[in-house]
Motif scaffolding. Sequence first.
Motif, short mmCIF file in Angstrom:
data_model
loop_
_atom_site.label_atom_id
_atom_site.label_comp_id
_atom_site.label_asym_id
_atom_site.label_seq_id
_atom_site.Cartn_x
_atom_site.Cartn_y
_atom_site.Cartn_z
N GLU A 29 69.44 67.28 72.29
CA GLU A 29 69.58 68.66 72.46
C GLU A 29 68.23 69.38 71.79
O GLU A 29 67.89 68.81 71.08
CB GLU A 29 70.93 69.58 71.98
CG GLU A 29 71.97 68.88 72.86
CD GLU A 29 73.36 69.78 72.35
OE1 GLU A 29 73.23 70.97 71.97
OE2 GLU A 29 74.48 69.32 73.15
N THR A 60 66.31 73.80 71.64
CA THR A 60 66.35 75.03 71.83
C THR A 60 66.15 75.25 73.28
O THR A 60 67.02 75.91 73.97
CB THR A 60 65.52 76.01 71.01
OG1 THR A 60 65.71 75.67 69.50
CG2 THR A 60 65.68 77.38 70.95
N VAL A 61 64.79 75.18 73.76
CA VAL A 61 64.62 75.29 75.09
C VAL A 61 63.53 73.89 75.68
O VAL A 61 62.73 73.32 74.83
CB VAL A 61 63.62 76.24 75.36
CG1 VAL A 61 63.05 76.28 76.74
CG2 VAL A 61 64.13 77.58 74.97
N LEU A 110 68.48 75.70 77.28
CA LEU A 110 68.36 77.06 77.03
C LEU A 110 69.44 77.37 75.90
O LEU A 110 70.53 77.16 75.82
CB LEU A 110 68.48 77.81 78.17
CG LEU A 110 67.62 77.71 79.30
CD1 LEU A 110 67.95 78.67 80.36
CD2 LEU A 110 66.04 77.92 78.86
N GLU A 111 68.68 77.79 74.77
CA GLU A 111 69.27 78.06 73.55
C GLU A 111 70.29 77.24 73.14
O GLU A 111 71.33 77.82 72.97
CB GLU A 111 69.98 79.64 73.89
CG GLU A 111 68.78 80.61 74.06
CD GLU A 111 69.38 82.05 74.18
OE1 GLU A 111 70.50 82.19 74.39
OE2 GLU A 111 68.68 82.79 74.33
N ASP A 112 70.03 75.92 72.94
CA ASP A 112 70.65 74.67 72.50
C ASP A 112 72.07 74.43 73.55
O ASP A 112 72.95 73.74 72.89
CB ASP A 112 71.33 75.06 71.00
CG ASP A 112 70.27 75.30 70.11
OD1 ASP A 112 69.16 74.53 70.35
OD2 ASP A 112 70.24 76.22 69.25
N GLN A 113 72.06 75.00 74.65
CA GLN A 113 72.95 74.71 75.58
C GLN A 113 72.32 73.97 76.79
O GLN A 113 71.51 74.33 77.45
CB GLN A 113 73.78 75.53 76.00
CG GLN A 113 74.50 76.66 74.93
CD GLN A 113 75.54 75.62 74.46
OE1 GLN A 113 76.38 75.10 75.11
NE2 GLN A 113 75.75 75.57 73.05
N ILE A 172 63.80 80.85 82.56
CA ILE A 172 63.14 81.64 81.37
C ILE A 172 62.83 82.78 81.85
O ILE A 172 62.88 84.21 81.21
CB ILE A 172 62.09 80.80 80.90
CG1 ILE A 172 62.52 79.71 80.05
CG2 ILE A 172 61.07 81.62 79.90
CD1 ILE A 172 61.49 78.70 79.94
N LEU A 201 63.32 85.40 78.81
CA LEU A 201 63.27 84.72 77.38
C LEU A 201 61.79 84.56 77.26
O LEU A 201 60.92 84.67 78.07
CB LEU A 201 64.08 83.57 77.70
CG LEU A 201 65.51 83.28 77.88
CD1 LEU A 201 65.92 81.84 78.28
CD2 LEU A 201 66.42 84.14 76.92
N ASN A 202 61.58 84.63 75.98
CA ASN A 202 60.11 84.10 75.73
C ASN A 202 59.92 82.59 76.02
O ASN A 202 60.64 81.80 75.82
CB ASN A 202 59.95 84.15 74.03
CG ASN A 202 59.97 85.63 73.83
OD1 ASN A 202 59.90 86.58 74.50
ND2 ASN A 202 60.49 85.69 72.53
#
Length: 136
Positions: free
Chosen positions: A47, A49-50, A76-79, A98, A103-104
Motif C-alpha cells: 500500500e 498513498t497514490v 488512492l489515499e492509502d486505499q 486523479i 486530487l494533486n
Amino acid sequence: MEDVIIAYNDQDKNNIPTARTTALAGLPLYLKEDSSEVFKTCKDELEATVALVAVVDEAEVPAGVPFETHHVSIVLEDQVVMSHRSWTDSLVILFGLIYALHLNYPEKLSGFFEFIQVVLLNLDDGRRQLKAKLQS
C-alpha cells in the motif's frame, strides 16, 4: 533510460502493450523524475498513498518495467480502489481518477502527469503554460 530501452529490445517488438509500457515507464526517466514512490512492483500487495502496484514474479521485471503482471492495484489515499491486469491501462485509470477527483498529482511525478494532461490528452485547451522543464 538506457536500461528501459535494453529491456524493451529483449521483448516482442510487435506487441503494442509492450511498446506502450516502455514509453510510459521511460517518460519519468526522460523527465528526470523519481517514479519509485508511485510505480511499484512486488510479489504481494503493497500500500501507498497514490500508486500503481504491479504484482509480478520477481524475474518478470527487467529494468523495473512491469511488462508481465499478475494484476495491478490502483491505490488512492492509502486505499486500493481498483485492480486491472494491464499496467498501461491501470496508469490511464489512475490518471483519470486523479484528474476527475481533483486530487494533486504525486509530487515526484507532477511533470509526468502534467505532460500526459497537457501534451498527450490536450485537456487544457492551450490555456495552461507548460513548465520550462517540459517545454524543453
